[in-house]
Motif scaffolding. Structure first.
Motif, PDB file in Angstrom:
ATOM      1  N   ALA A 187      75.030  66.696  75.859  1.00 36.51           N
ATOM      2  CA  ALA A 187      73.722  66.463  76.478  1.00 36.51           C
ATOM      3  C   ALA A 187      72.635  66.184  75.443  1.00 36.51           C
ATOM      4  CB  ALA A 187      73.331  67.662  77.336  1.00 36.51           C
ATOM      5  N   ASP A 188      72.890  66.509  74.177  1.00 34.23           N
ATOM      6  CA  ASP A 188      71.856  66.391  73.147  1.00 34.23           C
ATOM      7  C   ASP A 188      71.889  65.059  72.407  1.00 34.23           C
ATOM      8  OD1 ASP A 188      71.079  69.025  73.720  1.00 34.23           O
ATOM      9  OD2 ASP A 188      72.589  69.817  72.339  1.00 34.23           O
ATOM     10  N   GLY A 189      72.980  64.322  72.521  1.00 32.56           N
ATOM     11  CA  GLY A 189      73.081  63.053  71.798  1.00 32.56           C
ATOM     12  C   GLY A 189      74.497  62.519  71.857  1.00 32.56           C
ATOM     13  N   PHE A 190      74.702  61.400  71.179  1.00 35.38           N
ATOM     14  CA  PHE A 190      76.004  60.732  71.217  1.00 35.38           C
ATOM     15  C   PHE A 190      77.036  61.509  70.416  1.00 35.38           C
ATOM     16  CE2 PHE A 190      79.124  57.858  69.361  1.00 35.38           C
ATOM     17  CZ  PHE A 190      79.605  57.215  70.499  1.00 35.38           C
ATOM     18  N   ILE A 191      78.159  61.813  71.048  1.00 39.54           N
ATOM     19  CA  ILE A 191      79.300  62.402  70.352  1.00 39.54           C
ATOM     20  C   ILE A 191      80.543  62.095  71.162  1.00 39.54           C
ATOM     21  CG2 ILE A 191      79.136  64.666  71.493  1.00 39.54           C
ATOM     22  CD1 ILE A 191      79.987  65.882  68.738  1.00 39.54           C
ATOM     23  N   THR A 192      81.637  61.816  70.485  1.00 42.98           N
ATOM     24  CA  THR A 192      82.900  61.549  71.168  1.00 42.98           C
ATOM     25  C   THR A 192      83.885  62.668  70.835  1.00 42.98           C
ATOM     26  OG1 THR A 192      84.107  60.350  69.434  1.00 42.98           O
ATOM     27  CG2 THR A 192      82.455  59.109  70.711  1.00 42.98           C
ATOM     28  N   PRO A 193      84.947  62.823  71.614  1.00 44.41           N
ATOM     29  CA  PRO A 193      85.956  63.833  71.288  1.00 44.41           C
ATOM     30  C   PRO A 193      86.591  63.654  69.921  1.00 44.41           C
ATOM     31  CG  PRO A 193      86.202  63.152  73.570  1.00 44.41           C
ATOM     32  CD  PRO A 193      85.190  62.217  72.954  1.00 44.41           C
ATOM     33  N   MET A 194      86.497  62.456  69.347  1.00 47.59           N
ATOM     34  CA  MET A 194      87.071  62.224  68.027  1.00 47.59           C
ATOM     35  C   MET A 194      86.417  63.083  66.954  1.00 47.59           C
ATOM     36  SD  MET A 194      89.585  60.170  68.374  1.00 47.59           S
ATOM     37  CE  MET A 194      89.902  59.718  66.670  1.00 47.59           C
ATOM     38  N   ALA A 195      85.223  63.598  67.233  1.00 46.17           N
ATOM     39  CA  ALA A 195      84.547  64.469  66.268  1.00 46.17           C
ATOM     40  C   ALA A 195      85.308  65.772  66.045  1.00 46.17           C
ATOM     41  CB  ALA A 195      83.127  64.772  66.740  1.00 46.17           C
ATOM     42  N   ALA A 196      86.254  66.081  66.917  1.00 43.45           N
ATOM     43  CA  ALA A 196      87.003  67.331  66.798  1.00 43.45           C
ATOM     44  C   ALA A 196      88.499  67.103  66.662  1.00 43.45           C
ATOM     45  CB  ALA A 196      86.721  68.230  68.008  1.00 43.45           C
ATOM     46  N   VAL A 197      88.918  65.902  66.314  1.00 40.25           N
ATOM     47  CA  VAL A 197      90.347  65.600  66.317  1.00 40.25           C
ATOM     48  C   VAL A 197      91.104  66.378  65.249  1.00 40.25           C
ATOM     49  CG1 VAL A 197      90.053  63.513  64.894  1.00 40.25           C
ATOM     50  CG2 VAL A 197      92.088  63.776  66.338  1.00 40.25           C
ATOM     51  N   ALA A 198      90.587  66.448  64.033  1.00 37.63           N
ATOM     52  CA  ALA A 198      91.338  67.093  62.951  1.00 37.63           C
ATOM     53  C   ALA A 198      91.519  68.578  63.215  1.00 37.63           C
ATOM     54  CB  ALA A 198      90.633  66.872  61.616  1.00 37.63           C
ATOM     55  N   GLY A 199      90.442  69.245  63.611  1.00 37.00           N
ATOM     56  CA  GLY A 199      90.543  70.669  63.900  1.00 37.00           C
ATOM     57  C   GLY A 199      91.431  70.959  65.089  1.00 37.00           C
ATOM     58  N   GLN A 230      84.365  49.546  60.037  1.00 34.46           N
ATOM     59  CA  GLN A 230      85.634  49.827  60.696  1.00 34.46           C
ATOM     60  C   GLN A 230      85.532  49.295  62.120  1.00 34.46           C
ATOM     61  OE1 GLN A 230      87.211  53.864  60.267  1.00 34.46           O
ATOM     62  NE2 GLN A 230      87.845  53.792  62.417  1.00 34.46           N
ATOM     63  N   PRO A 231      86.103  48.140  62.400  1.00 35.32           N
ATOM     64  CA  PRO A 231      85.893  47.464  63.686  1.00 35.32           C
ATOM     65  C   PRO A 231      86.179  48.322  64.918  1.00 35.32           C
ATOM     66  CG  PRO A 231      86.975  45.994  62.149  1.00 35.32           C
ATOM     67  CD  PRO A 231      86.943  47.337  61.487  1.00 35.32           C
ATOM     68  N   ASP A 232      87.126  49.231  64.825  1.00 37.21           N
ATOM     69  CA  ASP A 232      87.470  50.038  65.998  1.00 37.21           C
ATOM     70  C   ASP A 232      86.810  51.416  65.985  1.00 37.21           C
ATOM     71  OD1 ASP A 232      88.867  51.116  63.906  1.00 37.21           O
ATOM     72  OD2 ASP A 232      90.779  51.293  64.980  1.00 37.21           O
ATOM     73  N   SER A 233      85.757  51.592  65.191  1.00 42.16           N
ATOM     74  CA  SER A 233      85.091  52.888  65.104  1.00 42.16           C
ATOM     75  C   SER A 233      84.552  53.323  66.458  1.00 42.16           C
ATOM     76  CB  SER A 233      83.933  52.833  64.103  1.00 42.16           C
ATOM     77  OG  SER A 233      83.169  54.036  64.149  1.00 42.16           O
ATOM     78  N   ASP A 234      84.694  54.602  66.769  1.00 45.07           N
ATOM     79  CA  ASP A 234      84.152  55.132  68.021  1.00 45.07           C
ATOM     80  C   ASP A 234      82.631  55.170  68.001  1.00 45.07           C
ATOM     81  OD1 ASP A 234      84.440  57.170  66.028  1.00 45.07           O
ATOM     82  OD2 ASP A 234      84.007  58.682  67.538  1.00 45.07           O
ATOM     83  N   LEU A 235      82.016  54.940  66.833  1.00 47.18           N
ATOM     84  CA  LEU A 235      80.553  54.970  66.716  1.00 47.18           C
ATOM     85  C   LEU A 235      79.915  53.618  67.023  1.00 47.18           C
ATOM     86  CD1 LEU A 235      80.231  57.133  63.482  1.00 47.18           C
ATOM     87  CD2 LEU A 235      80.259  57.885  65.869  1.00 47.18           C
ATOM     88  N   GLY A 236      80.716  52.590  67.204  1.00 46.78           N
ATOM     89  CA  GLY A 236      80.182  51.281  67.547  1.00 46.78           C
ATOM     90  C   GLY A 236      79.241  50.747  66.489  1.00 46.78           C
ATOM     91  N   ALA A 237      78.094  50.219  66.936  1.00 44.09           N
ATOM     92  CA  ALA A 237      77.121  49.618  66.020  1.00 44.09           C
ATOM     93  C   ALA A 237      76.107  50.629  65.488  1.00 44.09           C
ATOM     94  CB  ALA A 237      76.387  48.487  66.727  1.00 44.09           C
ATOM     95  N   ARG A 238      76.302  51.892  65.764  1.00 44.54           N
ATOM     96  CA  ARG A 238      75.365  52.904  65.267  1.00 44.54           C
ATOM     97  C   ARG A 238      75.396  52.958  63.750  1.00 44.54           C
ATOM     98  NH1 ARG A 238      77.525  54.315  69.977  1.00 44.54           N
ATOM     99  NH2 ARG A 238      76.111  55.036  71.634  1.00 44.54           N
ATOM    100  N   LEU A 239      74.247  53.203  63.146  1.00 43.22           N
ATOM    101  CA  LEU A 239      74.131  53.178  61.697  1.00 43.22           C
ATOM    102  C   LEU A 239      74.696  54.450  61.079  1.00 43.22           C
ATOM    103  CD1 LEU A 239      70.523  51.722  61.282  1.00 43.22           C
ATOM    104  CD2 LEU A 239      72.712  50.498  61.144  1.00 43.22           C
ATOM    105  N   VAL A 240      75.538  54.261  60.061  1.00 44.18           N
ATOM    106  CA  VAL A 240      76.108  55.389  59.334  1.00 44.18           C
ATOM    107  C   VAL A 240      75.720  55.271  57.858  1.00 44.18           C
ATOM    108  CG1 VAL A 240      78.012  55.675  60.943  1.00 44.18           C
ATOM    109  CG2 VAL A 240      78.300  54.162  58.972  1.00 44.18           C
ATOM    110  N   THR A 241      75.688  56.387  57.177  1.00 48.18           N
ATOM    111  CA  THR A 241      75.231  56.431  55.794  1.00 48.18           C
ATOM    112  C   THR A 241      76.313  55.921  54.848  1.00 48.18           C
ATOM    113  OG1 THR A 241      73.860  58.349  56.319  1.00 48.18           O
ATOM    114  CG2 THR A 241      74.308  57.928  53.995  1.00 48.18           C
ATOM    115  N   ARG A 242      75.923  55.018  53.974  1.00 50.06           N
ATOM    116  CA  ARG A 242      76.851  54.471  52.984  1.00 50.06           C
ATOM    117  C   ARG A 242      76.488  54.859  51.563  1.00 50.06           C
ATOM    118  NH1 ARG A 242      80.809  54.806  54.631  1.00 50.06           N
ATOM    119  NH2 ARG A 242      81.807  53.347  53.203  1.00 50.06           N
ATOM    120  N   ASP A 243      75.204  55.079  51.304  1.00 44.48           N
ATOM    121  CA  ASP A 243      74.805  55.472  49.957  1.00 44.48           C
ATOM    122  C   ASP A 243      73.449  56.166  50.020  1.00 44.48           C
ATOM    123  OD1 ASP A 243      75.054  55.800  47.257  1.00 44.48           O
ATOM    124  OD2 ASP A 243      74.371  53.796  46.727  1.00 44.48           O
ATOM    125  N   VAL A 244      73.236  57.056  49.053  1.00 45.18           N
ATOM    126  CA  VAL A 244      71.969  57.782  48.957  1.00 45.18           C
ATOM    127  C   VAL A 244      71.461  57.649  47.535  1.00 45.18           C
ATOM    128  CG1 VAL A 244      70.808  60.013  49.145  1.00 45.18           C
ATOM    129  CG2 VAL A 244      72.626  59.416  50.759  1.00 45.18           C
TER     130      VAL A 244
END
Length: 297
Positions: free
Chosen positions: A88-100, A221-235
């Motif tokens: 309810a607070d923002g975008f998240i997919t079940p993939m955020a918990a796949v490894a655990g 990553q063309p098949d990313s579950d995040l789609g076109a959302r911006l992700v951090t690449r460098d700081v």
């Protein structure tokens, strides 16, 4: 040709390595010889075909989580349950918990097959734990997951409510909206820790800062579950005050999750600085020799 997972003991003869596609697990069990053997056999059986189960529902796993789900698998439903508190607070997919969630499933299979003193399943730093009475588990914390070395340790005891450890951040295997070098979370389960680490790492941020380079996830990553959302690449270079501001943003998120009972503690790292939420023992480790007993997160 049918793909077969790689299953073998490591050279130390104590730990089991399970690998299938992107899933790469290190498993260790302690107890009577027969119990450990039975646990490893159960882990291998459950691991075989697990990736196929996830792939069968991959389309829904890559869509935004809601309150309800049509997912059918035990692991995929666990993934959804772990991220549902944040939907309810923002975008998240079940993939955020796949490894655990995968680590948790393999550990569950082991414990269903035998009685063990201690066991862990480490899925790339996301760890599911079992601790019998009097047992403890030491975790080494790295400043950045992509560099060698351990800067702190923390110990989980059998009487603690922690059975899951997970780390997220911009240097990890998955993309991050935030700028944290690493956020390590302790929680009741590995799936819960995995989801919460993602949320807190996203919150360590300085929105629109000119030194932060972001790219659409699907360009990387063309098949990313995040789609076109911006992700951090460098700081780029950040001032001490900017680092403190970004860490405090993440810390405030971690405090809210702690107050809601979703996590037991968190350690946030950025540019050599660290904030600790809800944990007591880690500060005492600074003056002690760093002994890595079991795993690194």
């Amino acid at each position: 040709m049918t793909r077969r997972p790689q299953i073998a003991l490591l050279s130390d003869g104590r730990r089991l390595h399970l690998q299938d596609g992107p899933i790469d697990l290190i498993v260790e069990a302690r107890g009577e010889t027969g119990a450990v053997r039975a646990a490893y056999e159960a882990a291998a059986r459950r691991f075989t075909g697990l990736l196929d189960e996830l792939c069968a529902e991959l389309a829904e796993l890559r869509t935004a989580a809601g309150e309800r789900t049509s997912l059918k698998g035990v692991v995929t439903r666990r993934m959804h349950a772990a991220v549902a508190p944040y939907a309810a607070d923002g975008f998240i997919t079940p993939m955020a918990a796949v490894a655990g969630s995968v680590a948790e499933e393999i550990l569950g299979a082991m414990l269903g097959a035998s009685t063990l003193d201690q066991a862990y399943v480490n899925n790339g730093g996301d760890i599911a734990l079992h601790l019998g009475r009097g047992e403890h588990f030491s975790v080494g914390l790295m400043d950045r997951p992509d560099r060698a070395g351990v800067m702190r340790t923390m110990t989980v005891k059998a009487e603690d409510p922690v059975r899951g450890v997970a780390t997220s951040g911009r240097h990890g295997r998955s993309f991050s909206f935030g700028i944290a070098d690493a956020v390590t979370v302790l929680a009741a389960t590995a799936s819960q820790a995995d989801a919460a680490a993602t949320i807190i790492a996203n919150a360590v941020d300085l929105p629109k800062h000119e030194a932060i380079i972001r790219k659409p996830a699907n360009e990387l990553q063309p098949d990313s579950d995040l789609g076109a959302r911006l992700v951090t690449r460098d700081v780029g270079a950040l001032s001490h005050d900017e680092v403190a501001t970004a860490l405090e943003s993440g810390a405030e998120c971690a405090r809210r999750l702690f107050d809601r009972g979703l996590i037991e503690g968190a350690v946030l790292r950025l540019c050599g600085d660290m904030l600790v939420i809800g944990l007591k023992d880690i500060e005492e480790q600074r003056s002690r020799p760093l002994v890595l007993e079991n795993a690194v997160a």
